[in-house]
Design a protein around this motif. Structure first.
Motif, PDB file in Angstrom:
ATOM      1  N   THR A   2       0.854  -1.189   0.000  1.00 29.29           N
ATOM      2  CA  THR A   2       0.000   0.000   0.000  1.00 29.29           C
ATOM      3  C   THR A   2       0.887   1.235   0.000  1.00 29.29           C
ATOM      4  OG1 THR A   2      -1.740  -1.111   1.270  1.00 29.29           O
ATOM      5  CG2 THR A   2      -1.777   1.291   1.246  1.00 29.29           C
ATOM      6  N   LEU A   3       0.665   2.128  -0.947  1.00 26.55           N
ATOM      7  CA  LEU A   3       1.353   3.418  -0.951  1.00 26.55           C
ATOM      8  C   LEU A   3       0.399   4.464  -0.409  1.00 26.55           C
ATOM      9  CD1 LEU A   3       3.622   5.405  -1.759  1.00 26.55           C
ATOM     10  CD2 LEU A   3       2.582   5.510  -4.045  1.00 26.55           C
ATOM     11  N   GLU A  22      11.797 -12.032   2.304  1.00 24.90           N
ATOM     12  CA  GLU A  22      12.777 -12.949   2.906  1.00 24.90           C
ATOM     13  C   GLU A  22      12.806 -12.796   4.426  1.00 24.90           C
ATOM     14  OE1 GLU A  22      17.597 -13.024   3.078  1.00 24.90           O
ATOM     15  OE2 GLU A  22      16.713 -12.754   1.083  1.00 24.90           O
ATOM     16  N   LEU A  23      12.557 -11.584   4.894  1.00 22.78           N
ATOM     17  CA  LEU A  23      12.568 -11.297   6.330  1.00 22.78           C
ATOM     18  C   LEU A  23      11.210 -11.563   6.982  1.00 22.78           C
ATOM     19  CD1 LEU A  23      14.656  -8.000   6.203  1.00 22.78           C
ATOM     20  CD2 LEU A  23      15.419 -10.204   7.100  1.00 22.78           C
ATOM     21  N   GLY A  24      10.268 -12.085   6.213  1.00 22.92           N
ATOM     22  CA  GLY A  24       8.974 -12.444   6.768  1.00 22.92           C
ATOM     23  C   GLY A  24       7.913 -11.370   6.688  1.00 22.92           C
ATOM     24  N   ILE A  25       8.200 -10.279   5.982  1.00 23.06           N
ATOM     25  CA  ILE A  25       7.233  -9.187   5.827  1.00 23.06           C
ATOM     26  C   ILE A  25       6.322  -9.498   4.636  1.00 23.06           C
ATOM     27  CG2 ILE A  25       6.932  -6.731   5.371  1.00 23.06           C
ATOM     28  CD1 ILE A  25       8.140  -7.336   8.117  1.00 23.06           C
ATOM     29  N   LYS A  26       5.044  -9.672   4.905  1.00 24.69           N
ATOM     30  CA  LYS A  26       4.095 -10.031   3.849  1.00 24.69           C
ATOM     31  C   LYS A  26       3.261  -8.850   3.354  1.00 24.69           C
ATOM     32  CE  LYS A  26       3.686 -14.764   5.595  1.00 24.69           C
ATOM     33  NZ  LYS A  26       2.775 -15.783   6.183  1.00 24.69           N
ATOM     34  N   SER A  27       3.238  -7.780   4.134  1.00 18.43           N
ATOM     35  CA  SER A  27       2.493  -6.586   3.713  1.00 18.43           C
ATOM     36  C   SER A  27       3.229  -5.360   4.219  1.00 18.43           C
ATOM     37  CB  SER A  27       1.060  -6.610   4.258  1.00 18.43           C
ATOM     38  OG  SER A  27       1.064  -6.700   5.679  1.00 18.43           O
ATOM     39  N   VAL A  28       3.282  -4.330   3.390  1.00 16.84           N
ATOM     40  CA  VAL A  28       4.028  -3.128   3.759  1.00 16.84           C
ATOM     41  C   VAL A  28       3.241  -1.888   3.348  1.00 16.84           C
ATOM     42  CG1 VAL A  28       5.385  -3.200   1.599  1.00 16.84           C
ATOM     43  CG2 VAL A  28       6.248  -1.904   3.557  1.00 16.84           C
ATOM     44  N   MET A  29       3.241  -0.910   4.243  1.00 13.80           N
ATOM     45  CA  MET A  29       2.600   0.375   3.996  1.00 13.80           C
ATOM     46  C   MET A  29       3.711   1.390   3.745  1.00 13.80           C
ATOM     47  SD  MET A  29      -0.395   1.985   6.299  1.00 13.80           S
ATOM     48  CE  MET A  29      -0.926   3.689   6.216  1.00 13.80           C
ATOM     49  N   VAL A  30       3.832   1.825   2.506  1.00 16.08           N
ATOM     50  CA  VAL A  30       4.891   2.751   2.112  1.00 16.08           C
ATOM     51  C   VAL A  30       4.372   4.170   2.292  1.00 16.08           C
ATOM     52  CG1 VAL A  30       6.416   3.476   0.248  1.00 16.08           C
ATOM     53  CG2 VAL A  30       5.769   1.060   0.463  1.00 16.08           C
ATOM     54  N   GLU A  31       5.065   4.956   3.136  1.00 20.67           N
ATOM     55  CA  GLU A  31       4.538   6.270   3.511  1.00 20.67           C
ATOM     56  C   GLU A  31       5.398   7.440   3.030  1.00 20.67           C
ATOM     57  OE1 GLU A  31       3.030   6.789   7.406  1.00 20.67           O
ATOM     58  OE2 GLU A  31       2.234   4.760   7.557  1.00 20.67           O
ATOM     59  N   ARG A  60       6.454   2.037 -10.767  1.00 16.68           N
ATOM     60  CA  ARG A  60       6.306   0.591 -10.792  1.00 16.68           C
ATOM     61  C   ARG A  60       4.930   0.217 -10.249  1.00 16.68           C
ATOM     62  NH1 ARG A  60      10.068  -3.009 -11.577  1.00 16.68           N
ATOM     63  NH2 ARG A  60       8.131  -4.118 -12.057  1.00 16.68           N
ATOM     64  N   GLY A  61       3.913   0.714 -10.932  1.00 14.61           N
ATOM     65  CA  GLY A  61       2.543   0.475 -10.491  1.00 14.61           C
ATOM     66  C   GLY A  61       2.178  -0.987 -10.428  1.00 14.61           C
ATOM     67  N   ASP A  62       2.899  -1.834 -11.174  1.00 15.53           N
ATOM     68  CA  ASP A  62       2.615  -3.268 -11.147  1.00 15.53           C
ATOM     69  C   ASP A  62       2.973  -3.893  -9.807  1.00 15.53           C
ATOM     70  OD1 ASP A  62       5.292  -2.553 -12.063  1.00 15.53           O
ATOM     71  OD2 ASP A  62       5.649  -4.702 -12.278  1.00 15.53           O
ATOM     72  N   LEU A  63       3.758  -3.171  -8.996  1.00 14.04           N
ATOM     73  CA  LEU A  63       4.143  -3.692  -7.688  1.00 14.04           C
ATOM     74  C   LEU A  63       3.272  -3.154  -6.561  1.00 14.04           C
ATOM     75  CD1 LEU A  63       8.039  -3.391  -7.998  1.00 14.04           C
ATOM     76  CD2 LEU A  63       6.619  -5.409  -8.423  1.00 14.04           C
ATOM     77  N   VAL A  64       2.363  -2.236  -6.885  1.00  8.74           N
ATOM     78  CA  VAL A  64       1.538  -1.579  -5.870  1.00  8.74           C
ATOM     79  C   VAL A  64       0.123  -2.142  -5.924  1.00  8.74           C
ATOM     80  CG1 VAL A  64       0.704   0.631  -4.990  1.00  8.74           C
ATOM     81  CG2 VAL A  64       2.898   0.519  -6.176  1.00  8.74           C
ATOM     82  N   ASP A  65      -0.370  -2.590  -4.772  1.00  8.18           N
ATOM     83  CA  ASP A  65      -1.715  -3.148  -4.721  1.00  8.18           C
ATOM     84  C   ASP A  65      -2.784  -2.094  -4.462  1.00  8.18           C
ATOM     85  OD1 ASP A  65      -1.249  -6.204  -4.823  1.00  8.18           O
ATOM     86  OD2 ASP A  65       0.186  -5.508  -3.333  1.00  8.18           O
ATOM     87  N   VAL A  99      -9.853  15.323   2.018  1.00  2.75           N
ATOM     88  CA  VAL A  99     -10.475  14.355   1.116  1.00  2.75           C
ATOM     89  C   VAL A  99      -9.473  13.225   0.893  1.00  2.75           C
ATOM     90  CG1 VAL A  99     -11.403  13.941  -1.192  1.00  2.75           C
ATOM     91  CG2 VAL A  99     -11.856  16.103  -0.034  1.00  2.75           C
ATOM     92  N   VAL A 100      -9.954  11.988   0.980  1.00  2.00           N
ATOM     93  CA  VAL A 100      -9.083  10.821   0.848  1.00  2.00           C
ATOM     94  C   VAL A 100      -9.492  10.049  -0.388  1.00  2.00           C
ATOM     95  CG1 VAL A 100      -8.256   8.680   1.891  1.00  2.00           C
ATOM     96  CG2 VAL A 100      -8.755  10.682   3.343  1.00  2.00           C
ATOM     97  N   MET A 101      -8.501   9.733  -1.244  1.00  2.42           N
ATOM     98  CA  MET A 101      -8.729   8.889  -2.406  1.00  2.42           C
ATOM     99  C   MET A 101      -8.062   7.540  -2.183  1.00  2.42           C
ATOM    100  SD  MET A 101      -7.154   8.814  -6.238  1.00  2.42           S
ATOM    101  CE  MET A 101      -5.896   7.693  -5.624  1.00  2.42           C
ATOM    102  N   ALA A 102      -8.798   6.481  -2.440  1.00  4.64           N
ATOM    103  CA  ALA A 102      -8.231   5.131  -2.420  1.00  4.64           C
ATOM    104  C   ALA A 102      -8.488   4.494  -3.776  1.00  4.64           C
ATOM    105  CB  ALA A 102      -8.869   4.289  -1.317  1.00  4.64           C
ATOM    106  N   GLY A 103      -7.492   3.832  -4.316  1.00  3.09           N
ATOM    107  CA  GLY A 103      -7.650   3.208  -5.613  1.00  3.09           C
ATOM    108  C   GLY A 103      -6.512   2.256  -5.910  1.00  3.09           C
ATOM    109  N   ARG A 104      -6.562   1.690  -7.110  1.00  5.79           N
ATOM    110  CA  ARG A 104      -5.508   0.794  -7.586  1.00  5.79           C
ATOM    111  C   ARG A 104      -4.917   1.382  -8.865  1.00  5.79           C
ATOM    112  NH1 ARG A 104      -6.243  -4.084  -4.877  1.00  5.79           N
ATOM    113  NH2 ARG A 104      -8.325  -4.380  -3.991  1.00  5.79           N
TER     114      ARG A 104
END
Length: 220
Positions: free
Chosen positions: A3-4, A148-157, A169-174, A212-217
């Motif tokens: 998540t970015l 590799e370190l066991g992190i399965k989900s990351v919030m990039v801030e 690299r939008g293909d890497l962002v969910d 205002v908050v936008m959420a999308g893919r």
């Protein structure tokens, strides 16, 4: 899962000038950010954000347990973050309000660097991720190391360099979550403006207080 998320002004600035901490989010959208943090294994920021903001990198929602706290990750290839025992993320760890940070560096620091001891005192660590031929880390390499370190989900801030690079690299962002504050910061601000056009799908908007908050893919 990646998540970015970041807060921006109406003119797409994260701060009023490089290295200057600039408050943008209102209390309602801040609460959303802290809520989202509890759904991720890690929070990731760049060194510039660590230096400028001295962030806690935890969820401050009442009732959040230590097991719900994300792991702070700081991307700092040259290890320029001058952390001390009073750095907020380390105080947060000592107070039992967050996890110890992992700092990604491109090479081992010089022997005797006191920052290593300060980091390890609270259970943090340096993670050496070598750069090939002096090139910047690619996001595939960073995410592979996290996995590799066991992190399965990351919030990039953020900050801006991190956000701009990941949007390329939008293909890497969910998912992308952007808070827009009702303010112009003017010329000279730190801008989120990736190379090329980036469009979004499955978009939802909501008003939280004055923001205002936008959420999308990312549309690939």
């Amino acid at each position: 899962f990646v998540t970015l998320t970041y807060a921006t002004s109406l003119d797409s600035h994260l701060s009023i000038a490089p290295g200057v901490q600039t408050a943008l989010s209102g209390p309602e959208s801040k609460a959303l950010t802290h809520h989202l943090r509890t759904f991720h294994d890690a929070i990731l920021i760049g060194a510039s954000t660590a230096v400028a903001d001295d962030p806690g990198l935890n969820s401050r929602l009442p009732g959040t347990t230590l097991s719900q706290q994300p792991r702070p990750i700081i991307l700092d290839p040259t290890f320029r973050w001058q952390l001390t025992r009073e750095s907020r993320v380390l105080r947060t760890t000592r107070d039992g309000q967050g996890l110890a940070p992992w700092v990604f560096v491109a090479k081992e620091p010089e022997a005797g660097d006191v920052r290593v001891g300060v980091l390890e005192e609270v259970g943090g660590q340096l993670v050496v991720l070598e750069q090939e031929d002096g090139k910047e880390w690619g996001w595939e390499k960073i995410l592979a190391k996290l996995a590799e370190l066991g992190i399965k989900s990351v919030m990039v801030e953020g900050g801006a360099r991190v956000a701009n690079g990941l949007l390329k690299r939008g293909d890497l962002v969910d998912s992308v979550v952007v808070t827009v504050a009702p303010v112009y910061l003017g010329k000279g601000g730190v801008n989120v403006s990736p190379e090329g056009v980036v469009r979004f799908r499955d978009v939802a908007w909501c008003t939280l207080g004055r923001d205002v908050v936008m959420a999308g893919r990312v549309e690939l």
